[in-house]
Design an enzyme around this catalytic site. Structure first.
Site, PDB file in Angstrom:
ATOM      1  N   ASN A   1       1.215  -2.178   5.054  1.00  0.00           N
ATOM      2  CA  ASN A   1       1.174  -0.983   5.116  1.00  0.00           C
ATOM      3  C   ASN A   1      -0.251  -0.708   4.935  1.00  0.00           C
ATOM      4  O   ASN A   1      -1.634  -0.078   5.334  1.00  0.00           O
ATOM      5  CB  ASN A   1       2.173   0.355   4.868  1.00  0.00           C
ATOM      6  CG  ASN A   1       1.038   1.560   4.499  1.00  0.00           C
ATOM      7  OD1 ASN A   1       0.660   2.429   5.952  1.00  0.00           O
ATOM      8  ND2 ASN A   1       0.191   2.054   3.409  1.00  0.00           N
TER       9      ASN A   1
ATOM     10  N   TYR B   1     -13.276  -1.968  10.355  1.00  0.00           N
ATOM     11  CA  TYR B   1     -11.302  -1.521  10.747  1.00  0.00           C
ATOM     12  C   TYR B   1     -10.745  -1.475  11.886  1.00  0.00           C
ATOM     13  O   TYR B   1      -9.679  -2.246  12.299  1.00  0.00           O
ATOM     14  CB  TYR B   1     -11.693   0.053  10.721  1.00  0.00           C
ATOM     15  CG  TYR B   1     -10.422   0.431  10.523  1.00  0.00           C
ATOM     16  CD1 TYR B   1      -9.760  -0.003   8.822  1.00  0.00           C
ATOM     17  CD2 TYR B   1      -9.250   1.279  11.197  1.00  0.00           C
ATOM     18  CE1 TYR B   1      -8.106   0.769   8.873  1.00  0.00           C
ATOM     19  CE2 TYR B   1      -8.846   1.837  11.491  1.00  0.00           C
ATOM     20  CZ  TYR B   1      -7.166   1.725   9.923  1.00  0.00           C
ATOM     21  OH  TYR B   1      -6.278   2.268   9.841  1.00  0.00           O
TER      22      TYR B   1
ATOM     23  N   ILE C   1      -3.614  11.398  11.649  1.00  0.00           N
ATOM     24  CA  ILE C   1      -2.460  11.576  10.263  1.00  0.00           C
ATOM     25  C   ILE C   1      -3.422  12.548   9.556  1.00  0.00           C
ATOM     26  O   ILE C   1      -4.062  12.027   9.386  1.00  0.00           O
ATOM     27  CB  ILE C   1      -1.561  10.442  10.502  1.00  0.00           C
ATOM     28  CG1 ILE C   1      -0.750   8.906  11.367  1.00  0.00           C
ATOM     29  CG2 ILE C   1      -0.039  10.291   9.584  1.00  0.00           C
ATOM     30  CD1 ILE C   1      -0.474   9.954  12.706  1.00  0.00           C
TER      31      ILE C   1
ATOM     32  N   LYS D   1      -7.609  -4.553  12.931  1.00  0.00           N
ATOM     33  CA  LYS D   1      -6.355  -3.652  13.019  1.00  0.00           C
ATOM     34  C   LYS D   1      -5.783  -4.234  15.136  1.00  0.00           C
ATOM     35  O   LYS D   1      -4.774  -4.250  15.378  1.00  0.00           O
ATOM     36  CB  LYS D   1      -6.390  -1.786  13.464  1.00  0.00           C
ATOM     37  CG  LYS D   1      -6.317  -1.371  11.918  1.00  0.00           C
ATOM     38  CD  LYS D   1      -5.161  -1.629  11.529  1.00  0.00           C
ATOM     39  CE  LYS D   1      -5.008  -1.104   9.954  1.00  0.00           C
ATOM     40  NZ  LYS D   1      -4.263  -1.154   8.978  1.00  0.00           N
TER      41      LYS D   1
ATOM     42  N   GLY E   1       0.911  -1.188   0.247  1.00  0.00           N
ATOM     43  CA  GLY E   1       0.488  -0.525   0.279  1.00  0.00           C
ATOM     44  C   GLY E   1       0.475   1.217  -0.019  1.00  0.00           C
ATOM     45  O   GLY E   1       0.628   2.190   0.895  1.00  0.00           O
ATOM     46  N   ALA E   2       2.061   1.297  -0.964  1.00  0.00           N
ATOM     47  CA  ALA E   2       2.984   2.244  -0.890  1.00  0.00           C
ATOM     48  C   ALA E   2       2.740   3.437  -1.761  1.00  0.00           C
ATOM     49  O   ALA E   2       3.561   3.749  -2.177  1.00  0.00           O
ATOM     50  CB  ALA E   2       4.525   2.022  -1.260  1.00  0.00           C
ATOM     51  N   SER E   3       1.502   3.858  -2.686  1.00  0.00           N
ATOM     52  CA  SER E   3       1.310   4.320  -3.430  1.00  0.00           C
ATOM     53  C   SER E   3       0.279   6.132  -3.303  1.00  0.00           C
ATOM     54  O   SER E   3       1.456   7.054  -3.676  1.00  0.00           O
ATOM     55  CB  SER E   3       0.468   4.208  -4.869  1.00  0.00           C
ATOM     56  OG  SER E   3      -0.727   3.861  -3.528  1.00  0.00           O
ATOM     57  N   ARG E   4       0.138   6.149  -1.632  1.00  0.00           N
ATOM     58  CA  ARG E   4      -0.182   6.976  -0.985  1.00  0.00           C
ATOM     59  C   ARG E   4      -0.156   7.061   0.371  1.00  0.00           C
ATOM     60  O   ARG E   4       0.436   5.811   1.188  1.00  0.00           O
ATOM     61  CB  ARG E   4      -1.408   7.693  -1.326  1.00  0.00           C
ATOM     62  CG  ARG E   4      -2.214   6.097  -0.633  1.00  0.00           C
ATOM     63  CD  ARG E   4      -4.105   6.521  -1.250  1.00  0.00           C
ATOM     64  NE  ARG E   4      -4.296   6.198  -2.628  1.00  0.00           N
ATOM     65  CZ  ARG E   4      -5.179   6.457  -3.658  1.00  0.00           C
ATOM     66  NH1 ARG E   4      -6.098   7.150  -2.498  1.00  0.00           N
ATOM     67  NH2 ARG E   4      -5.406   6.358  -4.616  1.00  0.00           N
TER      68      ARG E   4
ATOM     69  N   SER F   1      -3.134   0.787  14.458  1.00  0.00           N
ATOM     70  CA  SER F   1      -4.560   1.677  14.594  1.00  0.00           C
ATOM     71  C   SER F   1      -4.753   2.168  16.071  1.00  0.00           C
ATOM     72  O   SER F   1      -4.798   1.012  16.784  1.00  0.00           O
ATOM     73  CB  SER F   1      -4.861   1.994  13.536  1.00  0.00           C
ATOM     74  OG  SER F   1      -5.844   3.192  13.933  1.00  0.00           O
TER      75      SER F   1
END
Length: 246
Positions: free
Chosen positions: A89, A154, A187, A158, A11-14, A141
């Site tokens: 991630n 969610y 965040i 987590k 999930g590293a594109s954003r 989280s």
């Protein structure tokens, strides 16, 4: 610091994943930028890393798919021979009150956030054990620590990541592999940027430090856990949340 290390960041594109990828690369790691649907964004992350003298490549895979994860891992190991650092991630939200939450909303979040974390660990576990070294860092989280109304799926996913982290840490500790979790609070990402000023003020009042965190705050913790300064730390959950989980 991480020269010669190969890192896979899902999930590293954003958002947080993007910052983690950039930070690991800036510290010498070769980074595999995993994405599911955002190819253009993943390519942008790779381009930024290479422009700064680093090495990176983008790899598409839906981490919730067990077989697809297996194929991704096989290809990575064929190309790079090893993975030293795994950062789980990738995550999604499908918020709703539990009385209104559909089965599809629940399953989608659990499959990506929890099963996806299991899938990558499962398919890389043999090579980690063979290396007798490695760092696995799972993104949990504050919602997984405290729970959060409207996020039963969610929060459950987590919280599950925390249990998974502790169990895998116990299994792999004797072989020198460290497995830890990072639990971000609120965040500053695209999701929080869309909030109204009043909503942001309400959030700030919930945070003892009085402000929303940055993606760099999370990436710095991941960097510490990925490096050799954390070689005697495993099975832990690091809350990076401005004090929300106190």
């Amino acid at each position: 610091m991480l020269t010669g290390k190969v890192a896979l960041v899902t999930g590293a594109s954003r958002g947080i994943g993007r910052e983690i990828a950039l930070t690991l690369a800036a510290n010498g790691a070769t980074v595999i930028v995993n994405y599911n649907g955002s190819k253009a964004r993943a390519d942008e992350v790779v381009a930024q890393i290479t422009a700064n003298g680093g090495e990176a490549t983008a790899v598409q895979c839906d981490v919730s798919d067990f077989a697809a994860c297996e194929e991704m891992v096989k290809q990575i190991l064929a190309d790079y021979k090893k993975v030293d650092i795994l950062v789980n991630n990738a995550g999604i939200t499908r918020d709703n009150l539990v009385m209104r939450m559909s089965e599809a909303e629940y399953d989608a979040v659990l499959n990506t956030n929890l099963k996806g974390t299991f899938n990558t660990i499962r398919h890389l576990s043999r090579q980690f054990l063979k290396l007798k070294a490695g760092k696995i860092i799972n993104l949990s989280s504050v919602s997984g620590v405290l729970g959060n109304a409207g996020q039963a799926n969610y929060s459950a996913s987590k919280a599950g990541v925390i249990g998974l982290t502790k169990s895998v840490a116990r299994e792999m500790a004797s072989r020198g592999i460290c497995v830890n979790a990072v639990a971000p609070g609120f965040i500053d990402t695209e999701m929080t940027a869309a909030l109204t000023d009043s909503a942001k003020e309400t959030l700030n009042q919930m945070i003892p430090m009085g402000r929303i965190g940055s993606t760099k705050d999370i990436a710095n913790m991941v960097l510490f856990l990925a490096g050799n300064q954390s070689d005697y730390i495993t099975g832990q959950v690091f809350s990076v949340d401005g004090g929300m989980a106190i």
